[in-house]
Scaffold this motif. Structure first.
Motif, PDB file in Angstrom:
ATOM      1  N   SER A 116      70.271  65.976 -58.791  1.00  0.00           N
ATOM      2  CA  SER A 116      69.906  67.345 -58.455  1.00  0.00           C
ATOM      3  C   SER A 116      69.527  67.396 -56.978  1.00  0.00           C
ATOM      4  O   SER A 116      69.056  66.403 -56.417  1.00  0.00           O
ATOM      5  N   ALA A 117      69.738  68.546 -56.364  1.00  0.00           N
ATOM      6  CA  ALA A 117      69.432  68.694 -54.943  1.00  0.00           C
ATOM      7  C   ALA A 117      68.791  70.047 -54.694  1.00  0.00           C
ATOM      8  O   ALA A 117      69.230  71.063 -55.246  1.00  0.00           O
ATOM      9  N   THR A 118      67.757  70.061 -53.880  1.00  0.00           N
ATOM     10  CA  THR A 118      67.111  71.292 -53.449  1.00  0.00           C
ATOM     11  C   THR A 118      67.082  71.315 -51.930  1.00  0.00           C
ATOM     12  O   THR A 118      66.581  70.377 -51.296  1.00  0.00           O
ATOM     13  N   LEU A 119      67.640  72.374 -51.349  1.00  0.00           N
ATOM     14  CA  LEU A 119      67.580  72.602 -49.903  1.00  0.00           C
ATOM     15  C   LEU A 119      66.501  73.650 -49.663  1.00  0.00           C
ATOM     16  O   LEU A 119      66.661  74.818 -50.029  1.00  0.00           O
ATOM     17  N   PHE A 120      65.389  73.233 -49.075  1.00  0.00           N
ATOM     18  CA  PHE A 120      64.276  74.144 -48.804  1.00  0.00           C
ATOM     19  C   PHE A 120      64.648  75.040 -47.621  1.00  0.00           C
ATOM     20  O   PHE A 120      65.047  74.546 -46.564  1.00  0.00           O
ATOM     21  N   LEU A 121      64.489  76.350 -47.794  1.00  0.00           N
ATOM     22  CA  LEU A 121      64.882  77.306 -46.757  1.00  0.00           C
ATOM     23  C   LEU A 121      63.705  78.032 -46.121  1.00  0.00           C
ATOM     24  O   LEU A 121      63.870  78.636 -45.060  1.00  0.00           O
ATOM     25  N   SER A 122      62.536  77.987 -46.753  1.00  0.00           N
ATOM     26  CA  SER A 122      61.362  78.684 -46.225  1.00  0.00           C
ATOM     27  C   SER A 122      60.426  77.715 -45.539  1.00  0.00           C
ATOM     28  O   SER A 122      60.266  76.561 -45.981  1.00  0.00           O
ATOM     29  N   ASP A 123      59.790  78.161 -44.468  1.00  0.00           N
ATOM     30  CA  ASP A 123      58.770  77.363 -43.788  1.00  0.00           C
ATOM     31  C   ASP A 123      57.632  77.101 -44.770  1.00  0.00           C
ATOM     32  O   ASP A 123      57.099  78.048 -45.367  1.00  0.00           O
ATOM     33  N   PRO A 124      57.243  75.857 -44.996  1.00  0.00           N
ATOM     34  CA  PRO A 124      56.207  75.569 -45.998  1.00  0.00           C
ATOM     35  C   PRO A 124      54.870  76.247 -45.701  1.00  0.00           C
ATOM     36  O   PRO A 124      54.083  76.468 -46.623  1.00  0.00           O
ATOM     37  N   ALA A 125      54.619  76.577 -44.427  1.00  0.00           N
ATOM     38  CA  ALA A 125      53.369  77.262 -44.093  1.00  0.00           C
ATOM     39  C   ALA A 125      53.402  78.744 -44.473  1.00  0.00           C
ATOM     40  O   ALA A 125      52.358  79.405 -44.483  1.00  0.00           O
ATOM     41  N   SER A 126      54.591  79.251 -44.827  1.00  0.00           N
ATOM     42  CA  SER A 126      54.729  80.679 -45.115  1.00  0.00           C
ATOM     43  C   SER A 126      54.457  81.018 -46.578  1.00  0.00           C
ATOM     44  O   SER A 126      54.475  82.191 -46.954  1.00  0.00           O
ATOM     45  N   TYR A 127      54.224  79.995 -47.414  1.00  0.00           N
ATOM     46  CA  TYR A 127      53.954  80.276 -48.821  1.00  0.00           C
ATOM     47  C   TYR A 127      53.010  79.222 -49.383  1.00  0.00           C
ATOM     48  O   TYR A 127      52.947  78.093 -48.889  1.00  0.00           O
ATOM     49  N   GLU A 128      52.274  79.611 -50.416  1.00  0.00           N
ATOM     50  CA  GLU A 128      51.373  78.706 -51.126  1.00  0.00           C
ATOM     51  C   GLU A 128      51.989  78.341 -52.475  1.00  0.00           C
ATOM     52  O   GLU A 128      52.599  79.176 -53.146  1.00  0.00           O
ATOM     53  N   GLY A 129      51.806  77.091 -52.884  1.00  0.00           N
ATOM     54  CA  GLY A 129      52.410  76.619 -54.116  1.00  0.00           C
ATOM     55  C   GLY A 129      53.872  76.286 -53.867  1.00  0.00           C
ATOM     56  O   GLY A 129      54.287  75.983 -52.750  1.00  0.00           O
ATOM     57  N   GLY A 130      54.676  76.358 -54.934  1.00  0.00           N
ATOM     58  CA  GLY A 130      56.104  76.138 -54.787  1.00  0.00           C
ATOM     59  C   GLY A 130      56.503  74.693 -54.592  1.00  0.00           C
ATOM     60  O   GLY A 130      57.638  74.422 -54.179  1.00  0.00           O
ATOM     61  N   GLU A 131      55.602  73.742 -54.876  1.00  0.00           N
ATOM     62  CA  GLU A 131      55.996  72.334 -54.776  1.00  0.00           C
ATOM     63  C   GLU A 131      56.986  71.980 -55.886  1.00  0.00           C
ATOM     64  O   GLU A 131      56.853  72.430 -57.023  1.00  0.00           O
ATOM     65  N   LEU A 132      57.967  71.181 -55.550  1.00  0.00           N
ATOM     66  CA  LEU A 132      58.828  70.586 -56.561  1.00  0.00           C
ATOM     67  C   LEU A 132      58.148  69.293 -56.997  1.00  0.00           C
ATOM     68  O   LEU A 132      57.917  68.404 -56.180  1.00  0.00           O
ATOM     69  N   VAL A 133      57.816  69.196 -58.263  1.00  0.00           N
ATOM     70  CA  VAL A 133      57.096  68.035 -58.788  1.00  0.00           C
ATOM     71  C   VAL A 133      58.022  67.277 -59.732  1.00  0.00           C
ATOM     72  O   VAL A 133      58.419  67.797 -60.778  1.00  0.00           O
ATOM     73  N   ALA A 134      58.391  66.059 -59.346  1.00  0.00           N
ATOM     74  CA  ALA A 134      59.225  65.204 -60.190  1.00  0.00           C
ATOM     75  C   ALA A 134      58.338  64.181 -60.888  1.00  0.00           C
ATOM     76  O   ALA A 134      57.387  63.662 -60.299  1.00  0.00           O
ATOM     77  N   GLU A 135      58.638  63.900 -62.139  1.00  0.00           N
ATOM     78  CA  GLU A 135      57.841  62.971 -62.930  1.00  0.00           C
ATOM     79  C   GLU A 135      58.671  61.740 -63.275  1.00  0.00           C
ATOM     80  O   GLU A 135      59.806  61.852 -63.748  1.00  0.00           O
ATOM     81  N   PHE A 136      58.077  60.573 -63.019  1.00  0.00           N
ATOM     82  CA  PHE A 136      58.705  59.303 -63.369  1.00  0.00           C
ATOM     83  C   PHE A 136      57.683  58.508 -64.165  1.00  0.00           C
ATOM     84  O   PHE A 136      56.828  57.829 -63.605  1.00  0.00           O
ATOM     85  N   GLY A 137      57.743  58.637 -65.488  1.00  0.00           N
ATOM     86  CA  GLY A 137      56.715  58.042 -66.328  1.00  0.00           C
ATOM     87  C   GLY A 137      55.380  58.731 -66.075  1.00  0.00           C
ATOM     88  O   GLY A 137      55.272  59.954 -66.153  1.00  0.00           O
ATOM     89  N   ALA A 138      54.366  57.942 -65.736  1.00  0.00           N
ATOM     90  CA  ALA A 138      53.042  58.497 -65.475  1.00  0.00           C
ATOM     91  C   ALA A 138      52.877  58.961 -64.036  1.00  0.00           C
ATOM     92  O   ALA A 138      51.832  59.496 -63.675  1.00  0.00           O
ATOM     93  N   VAL A 139      53.896  58.779 -63.217  1.00  0.00           N
ATOM     94  CA  VAL A 139      53.818  59.125 -61.795  1.00  0.00           C
ATOM     95  C   VAL A 139      54.397  60.516 -61.568  1.00  0.00           C
ATOM     96  O   VAL A 139      55.528  60.805 -61.972  1.00  0.00           O
ATOM     97  N   ARG A 140      53.601  61.379 -60.933  1.00  0.00           N
ATOM     98  CA  ARG A 140      54.052  62.724 -60.567  1.00  0.00           C
ATOM     99  C   ARG A 140      54.145  62.788 -59.049  1.00  0.00           C
ATOM    100  O   ARG A 140      53.187  62.482 -58.355  1.00  0.00           O
ATOM    101  N   GLN A 141      55.303  63.190 -58.523  1.00  0.00           N
ATOM    102  CA  GLN A 141      55.514  63.232 -57.087  1.00  0.00           C
ATOM    103  C   GLN A 141      55.787  64.668 -56.643  1.00  0.00           C
ATOM    104  O   GLN A 141      56.887  65.185 -56.838  1.00  0.00           O
ATOM    105  N   PRO A 142      54.773  65.339 -56.046  1.00  0.00           N
ATOM    106  CA  PRO A 142      54.998  66.698 -55.540  1.00  0.00           C
ATOM    107  C   PRO A 142      55.644  66.656 -54.154  1.00  0.00           C
ATOM    108  O   PRO A 142      55.301  65.833 -53.316  1.00  0.00           O
ATOM    109  N   VAL A 143      56.608  67.540 -53.931  1.00  0.00           N
ATOM    110  CA  VAL A 143      57.338  67.568 -52.668  1.00  0.00           C
ATOM    111  C   VAL A 143      57.456  69.015 -52.193  1.00  0.00           C
ATOM    112  O   VAL A 143      57.787  69.916 -52.962  1.00  0.00           O
ATOM    113  N   LYS A 144      57.206  69.209 -50.911  1.00  0.00           N
ATOM    114  CA  LYS A 144      57.358  70.521 -50.270  1.00  0.00           C
ATOM    115  C   LYS A 144      57.864  70.251 -48.861  1.00  0.00           C
ATOM    116  O   LYS A 144      57.084  69.946 -47.955  1.00  0.00           O
TER     117      LYS A 144
END
Length: 226
Positions: A116-144
């Motif tokens: 899967s692929a996500t191309l972020f188009l908005s400046d991260p400072a322009s919005y709150e929340g919206g993290e993509l959080v991927a889970e690998f077992g007990a590990v959660r990796q938030p990405v913005k």
């Protein structure tokens, strides 16, 4: 394994894409999800046959084809045309796993979603929340990521988009069928390619480069599916 490809599009190019999407006709995104995932999805999307989306999507695929890091990481066999979504006003997409098989628009071809692929188009400072959080077992990796940067992640991973509580999050998203189905094998090939590139940058005449390059291609020949 999460792979970031920074600055696929420059800030100026990304701003131009955002400006064009401001005039787009957005629809309820739940209509494009499976019957289970639809209950967790509150966002807007462009229709799959939207002319503006098709034009911008074609430009994204063209840029991907000219991006060595994407080619090395994804080893793409087929890329589904990019789609576009918009999150605002608390919009979110709860925990889900992407569909395994997609129909290529306008054809009878089926595409397996390895990445899967996500191309972020908005400046991260322009919005709150919206993290993509991927889970690998007990590990959660938030990405913005920054606007114009791309994230690749395994399509079989459990992931979500957290609620956007301020501003608007625009993104393009798509799926890739790789020449190499197995995630562990793709990771090893990428590590090997990175090592070859690092050696070449230090000493292009190093004889080990030839040996390692041969090993890379022999493994790719053994593992690839066409």
């Amino acid at each position: 394994m999460l792979i970031e490809i920074p600055a696929l599009f420059s800030p100026e190019e990304t701003a131009g894409i955002r400006a064009r999407l401001e005039s787009a006709v957005w629809r309820d995104g739940a209509g494009t999800a499976g019957h289970v995932a639809a209950r967790a999805k509150t966002n807007l999307q462009l229709a799959d046959d939207d002319p503006l989306g098709a034009e911008i999507g074609a430009a994204i695929v063209e840029r991907l084809a000219a991006t060595p890091r994407f080619i090395a990481a994804a080893l793409p066999l087929r890329i589904l045309p990019p789609r576009f979504n918009c999150y605002a006003g608390g919009g979110a997409y709860g925990r889900h796993i992407d569909s395994a098989i997609f129909s290529a628009p306008g054809t009878r071809e089926r595409v397996r979603s390895d990445l899967s692929a996500t191309l972020f188009l908005s400046d991260p400072a322009s919005y709150e929340g919206g993290e993509l959080v991927a889970e690998f077992g007990a590990v959660r990796q938030p990405v913005k990521l920054g606007a114009g940067s791309l994230l690749l992640y395994p399509a079989n991973s459990l992931h979500q988009v957290t609620p956007v509580t301020r501003g608007t999050r625009l993104a393009a998203f798509f799926w890739v069928q790789s020449l190499v189905r197995d995630q562990a094998q793709r990771s090893m090939l990428l590590d090997l390619d990175d090592s070859i590139q690092a050696l070449a940058a230090r000493d292009a005449a190093d004889p080990e480069i030839v040996r390692l390059t041969g090993l890379y291609h022999n493994l790719l020949r053994e593992w690839s599916e066409t």
